[in-house]
Design a protein around this motif. Structure first.
Motif, PDB file in Angstrom:
ATOM      1  N   ILE A  18       2.846   0.388  -6.231  1.00 44.69           N
ATOM      2  CA  ILE A  18       1.460   0.795  -5.997  1.00 44.69           C
ATOM      3  C   ILE A  18       0.525  -0.407  -6.083  1.00 44.69           C
ATOM      4  O   ILE A  18      -0.407  -0.549  -5.277  1.00 44.69           O
ATOM      5  CB  ILE A  18       1.059   1.883  -7.026  1.00 44.69           C
ATOM      6  CG1 ILE A  18       1.830   3.183  -6.734  1.00 44.69           C
ATOM      7  CG2 ILE A  18      -0.443   2.126  -7.018  1.00 44.69           C
ATOM      8  CD1 ILE A  18       1.687   4.261  -7.813  1.00 44.69           C
ATOM      9  N   ASP A  37       1.087 -10.246 -12.442  1.00 41.76           N
ATOM     10  CA  ASP A  37       2.313  -9.538 -12.827  1.00 41.76           C
ATOM     11  C   ASP A  37       3.130 -10.448 -13.734  1.00 41.76           C
ATOM     12  O   ASP A  37       2.764 -11.620 -13.975  1.00 41.76           O
ATOM     13  CB  ASP A  37       3.117  -9.121 -11.577  1.00 41.76           C
ATOM     14  CG  ASP A  37       3.926  -7.833 -11.793  1.00 41.76           C
ATOM     15  OD1 ASP A  37       4.774  -7.821 -12.708  1.00 41.76           O
ATOM     16  OD2 ASP A  37       3.710  -6.860 -11.056  1.00 41.76           O
ATOM     17  N   ASN A  92      -3.358  -1.520 -13.186  1.00 35.71           N
ATOM     18  CA  ASN A  92      -2.246  -0.716 -12.649  1.00 35.71           C
ATOM     19  C   ASN A  92      -0.920  -0.970 -13.366  1.00 35.71           C
ATOM     20  O   ASN A  92      -0.046  -0.108 -13.352  1.00 35.71           O
ATOM     21  CB  ASN A  92      -2.115  -1.039 -11.149  1.00 35.71           C
ATOM     22  CG  ASN A  92      -0.793  -0.591 -10.560  1.00 35.71           C
ATOM     23  OD1 ASN A  92      -0.591   0.583 -10.285  1.00 35.71           O
ATOM     24  ND2 ASN A  92       0.144  -1.536 -10.391  1.00 35.71           N
ATOM     25  N   LYS A  97       9.697   3.328 -15.162  1.00 36.52           N
ATOM     26  CA  LYS A  97      10.991   3.537 -14.508  1.00 36.52           C
ATOM     27  C   LYS A  97      12.177   3.449 -15.469  1.00 36.52           C
ATOM     28  O   LYS A  97      13.139   4.186 -15.328  1.00 36.52           O
ATOM     29  CB  LYS A  97      11.170   2.509 -13.387  1.00 36.52           C
ATOM     30  CG  LYS A  97      10.302   2.827 -12.166  1.00 36.52           C
ATOM     31  CD  LYS A  97      10.440   1.791 -11.068  1.00 36.52           C
ATOM     32  CE  LYS A  97       9.593   2.173  -9.873  1.00 36.52           C
ATOM     33  NZ  LYS A  97       9.413   1.087  -8.911  1.00 36.52           N
ATOM     34  N   TYR A 160       5.461   8.253 -22.449  1.00 41.16           N
ATOM     35  CA  TYR A 160       4.720   7.866 -21.238  1.00 41.16           C
ATOM     36  C   TYR A 160       3.475   8.731 -21.084  1.00 41.16           C
ATOM     37  O   TYR A 160       2.362   8.232 -20.868  1.00 41.16           O
ATOM     38  CB  TYR A 160       5.636   8.018 -20.024  1.00 41.16           C
ATOM     39  CG  TYR A 160       4.959   7.715 -18.709  1.00 41.16           C
ATOM     40  CD1 TYR A 160       4.653   6.398 -18.356  1.00 41.16           C
ATOM     41  CD2 TYR A 160       4.611   8.733 -17.818  1.00 41.16           C
ATOM     42  CE1 TYR A 160       4.022   6.118 -17.148  1.00 41.16           C
ATOM     43  CE2 TYR A 160       3.993   8.451 -16.620  1.00 41.16           C
ATOM     44  CZ  TYR A 160       3.702   7.148 -16.285  1.00 41.16           C
ATOM     45  OH  TYR A 160       3.080   6.868 -15.091  1.00 41.16           O
ATOM     46  N   LYS A 164      -0.496   7.393 -21.236  1.00 42.26           N
ATOM     47  CA  LYS A 164      -1.448   7.517 -20.121  1.00 42.26           C
ATOM     48  C   LYS A 164      -2.591   8.467 -20.502  1.00 42.26           C
ATOM     49  O   LYS A 164      -3.716   8.286 -20.051  1.00 42.26           O
ATOM     50  CB  LYS A 164      -0.733   8.017 -18.866  1.00 42.26           C
ATOM     51  CG  LYS A 164       0.259   7.015 -18.262  1.00 42.26           C
ATOM     52  CD  LYS A 164      -0.457   5.842 -17.600  1.00 42.26           C
ATOM     53  CE  LYS A 164       0.496   4.965 -16.800  1.00 42.26           C
ATOM     54  NZ  LYS A 164      -0.177   3.885 -16.065  1.00 42.26           N
ATOM     55  N   VAL A 193       5.022   9.098  -6.612  1.00 39.17           N
ATOM     56  CA  VAL A 193       4.788   8.232  -5.456  1.00 39.17           C
ATOM     57  C   VAL A 193       6.063   7.436  -5.222  1.00 39.17           C
ATOM     58  O   VAL A 193       6.687   6.945  -6.173  1.00 39.17           O
ATOM     59  CB  VAL A 193       3.608   7.265  -5.754  1.00 39.17           C
ATOM     60  CG1 VAL A 193       3.482   6.223  -4.653  1.00 39.17           C
ATOM     61  CG2 VAL A 193       2.308   8.041  -5.908  1.00 39.17           C
ATOM     62  N   THR A 195       8.039   4.656  -4.996  1.00 40.55           N
ATOM     63  CA  THR A 195       8.122   3.208  -5.219  1.00 40.55           C
ATOM     64  C   THR A 195       9.548   2.820  -5.606  1.00 40.55           C
ATOM     65  O   THR A 195       9.779   1.853  -6.328  1.00 40.55           O
ATOM     66  CB  THR A 195       7.109   2.722  -6.285  1.00 40.55           C
ATOM     67  OG1 THR A 195       7.395   3.386  -7.525  1.00 40.55           O
ATOM     68  CG2 THR A 195       5.676   3.000  -5.875  1.00 40.55           C
TER      69      THR A 195
HETATM   70  N1  NAD Z   1       5.237   5.691  -8.702  1.00 42.98           N
HETATM   71  C1  NAD Z   1       4.905   6.821  -9.297  1.00 42.98           C
HETATM   72  O1  NAD Z   1       5.470   7.899  -9.017  1.00 42.98           O
HETATM   73  C2  NAD Z   1       3.785   6.831 -10.305  1.00 42.98           C
HETATM   74  C3  NAD Z   1       3.269   8.081 -10.679  1.00 42.98           C
HETATM   75  C4  NAD Z   1       2.239   8.131 -11.608  1.00 42.98           C
HETATM   76  C5  NAD Z   1       1.738   6.949 -12.136  1.00 42.98           C
HETATM   77  N2  NAD Z   1       2.259   5.758 -11.760  1.00 42.98           N
HETATM   78  C6  NAD Z   1       1.669   4.559 -12.368  1.00 42.98           C
HETATM   79  O2  NAD Z   1       1.304   3.659 -11.340  1.00 42.98           O
HETATM   80  C7  NAD Z   1       1.486   2.319 -11.802  1.00 42.98           C
HETATM   81  C8  NAD Z   1       2.393   1.589 -10.811  1.00 42.98           C
HETATM   82  O3  NAD Z   1       3.592   2.335 -10.664  1.00 42.98           O
HETATM   83  P1  NAD Z   1       4.758   1.843  -9.695  1.00 42.98           P
HETATM   84  O4  NAD Z   1       5.560   3.026  -9.353  1.00 42.98           O
HETATM   85  O5  NAD Z   1       4.207   0.977  -8.632  1.00 42.98           O
HETATM   86  O6  NAD Z   1       5.613   0.974 -10.735  1.00 42.98           O
HETATM   87  P2  NAD Z   1       6.582  -0.291 -10.480  1.00 42.98           P
HETATM   88  O7  NAD Z   1       7.519  -0.290 -11.639  1.00 42.98           O
HETATM   89  O8  NAD Z   1       7.129  -0.285  -9.090  1.00 42.98           O
HETATM   90  O9  NAD Z   1       5.585  -1.523 -10.606  1.00 42.98           O
HETATM   91  C9  NAD Z   1       4.930  -1.779 -11.817  1.00 42.98           C
HETATM   92  C10 NAD Z   1       4.580  -3.249 -11.882  1.00 42.98           C
HETATM   93  O10 NAD Z   1       3.968  -3.490 -13.153  1.00 42.98           O
HETATM   94  C11 NAD Z   1       4.500  -4.700 -13.661  1.00 42.98           C
HETATM   95  N3  NAD Z   1       4.408  -4.746 -15.114  1.00 42.98           N
HETATM   96  C12 NAD Z   1       5.094  -3.985 -15.996  1.00 42.98           C
HETATM   97  N4  NAD Z   1       4.807  -4.380 -17.250  1.00 42.98           N
HETATM   98  C13 NAD Z   1       3.913  -5.399 -17.147  1.00 42.98           C
HETATM   99  C14 NAD Z   1       3.265  -6.219 -18.088  1.00 42.98           C
HETATM  100  N5  NAD Z   1       3.480  -6.102 -19.414  1.00 42.98           N
HETATM  101  N6  NAD Z   1       2.407  -7.169 -17.635  1.00 42.98           N
HETATM  102  C15 NAD Z   1       2.196  -7.323 -16.293  1.00 42.98           C
HETATM  103  N7  NAD Z   1       2.795  -6.578 -15.346  1.00 42.98           N
HETATM  104  C16 NAD Z   1       3.646  -5.629 -15.784  1.00 42.98           C
HETATM  105  C17 NAD Z   1       5.958  -4.705 -13.198  1.00 42.98           C
HETATM  106  O11 NAD Z   1       6.502  -6.010 -13.255  1.00 42.98           O
HETATM  107  C18 NAD Z   1       5.841  -4.142 -11.799  1.00 42.98           C
HETATM  108  O12 NAD Z   1       5.668  -5.145 -10.820  1.00 42.98           O
HETATM  109  C19 NAD Z   1       2.070   2.409 -13.205  1.00 42.98           C
HETATM  110  O13 NAD Z   1       1.044   2.285 -14.145  1.00 42.98           O
HETATM  111  C20 NAD Z   1       2.671   3.812 -13.236  1.00 42.98           C
HETATM  112  O14 NAD Z   1       2.720   4.327 -14.533  1.00 42.98           O
HETATM  113  C21 NAD Z   1       3.263   5.677 -10.855  1.00 42.98           C
END
Ligand code: NAD
Length: 250
Positions: A18, A37, A92, A97, A160, A164, A193, A195
């Protein structure tokens, strides 16, 4: 509509998923974008992708651990050093995961606090580090990426959900405290979503439980985050908006 070519947007967790999608979107709108990141290699791939699409894109990579306040302060300093200011923070970065799943009484205290350290304290660190700069400029937009999990009480991922849910409180207090300085603070709660964490079959069967029967994509978040980060959305504050195809009411 806001001319983003005059804006600087900082997105955390932007190396993939995202965060990368939102960073790429703001870059296409003309903004200067800072992608932050954990991994320099992943960030290099991400920024190379943005530049491959648009060689004139203004984007920078910043290595950061959002859970570490000093690292976050250095990230903000690096962005301001390069682009002169930060107009938009999209907080974000988050962990979900690879979290251990299970009933809450079986989770260790370490699993609980490590999740909060990134998802909650990380967002607190990022908002706290950008706030003084936004206050000084009397403008800014902060968008926290939460999760629709907070409205669904998902089983077996209580750490989690709680991490949040706590963001809601931070978001509302920050919105109240920063409003007089022309800064709006909101939270966007995605549903599932795509990903890369789940198989196509898993995603499609979950989608059938939503009002809208399709799999959520990172681009589904672009519209609302853009609005909240724009002049047109600057009177919207202290809100949490679900982008989940209607699932939270099921
Ligand atoms: N994908 C979904 O279904 C979904 C649903 C609800 C909420 N979210 C939220 O959206 C956000 C992004 O989700 P996503 O699916 O793209 O996740 P993702 O795991 O694909 O990407 C998350 C990114 O955050 C980075 N990250 C993690 N810990 C970190 C830290 N300590 N410092 C800096 N960077 C850090 C990771 O390296 C990664 O690149 C998250 O906060 C997640 O909780 C995602």
């Amino acid at each position: 509509m806001t001319n983003f070519s005059e804006k600087v947007v900082l997105v955390t967790g932007a190396a993939r998923g995202i965060g990368l999608s939102l960073a790429t979107h703001f870059s296409k709108l003309g903004a200067a974008v800072a992608l932050a990141d954990l991994s320099a290699d992943d960030l290099a791939t991400a920024t190379a992708g943005i530049r491959a699409d648009d060689p004139s894109a203004r984007c920078m990579a910043v290595e950061v651990d959002v859970a570490d306040r000093a690292s976050v302060e250095a990230m903000v300093a690096a962005v301001i050093d390069t682009y002169g200011r930060i107009d938009v923070l999209v907080s974000n970065a988050g962990v979900w995961k690879n979290l251990t799943r299970g009933p809450f009484w079986q989770l260790s205290n370490a699993e609980w606090s490590n999740t909060f350290k990134v998802n909650t304290e990380g967002a607190f660190n990022c908002a706290s580090a950008v706030a003084p700069h936004m206050i000084a400029r009397k403008s800014g937009h902060i968008v926290f990426i939460g999760s629709a999990a907070i409205g669904e009480a998902l089983a077996h991922i209580p750490h989690y959900t709680a991490s949040k849910s706590a963001l809601t409180g931070l978001m509302r207090c920050a919105a109240k405290e920063l409003g007089k300085d022309g800064i709006n603070v909101n939270m966007v709660n995605p549903g599932q979503v795509d990903t890369g964490a789940f198989s196509r079959e898993q995603m499609e069967s979950r989608a059938l439980t939503k009002f809208i029967h399709r799999v959520g994509q990172p681009r589904d978040l672009e519209g609302i985050v853009t609005l909240l980060a724009s002049d047109e959305g600057s009177f919207i504050t202290a809100q949490q908006i679900y982008v989940d195809g209607g699932g939270v009411l099921n």
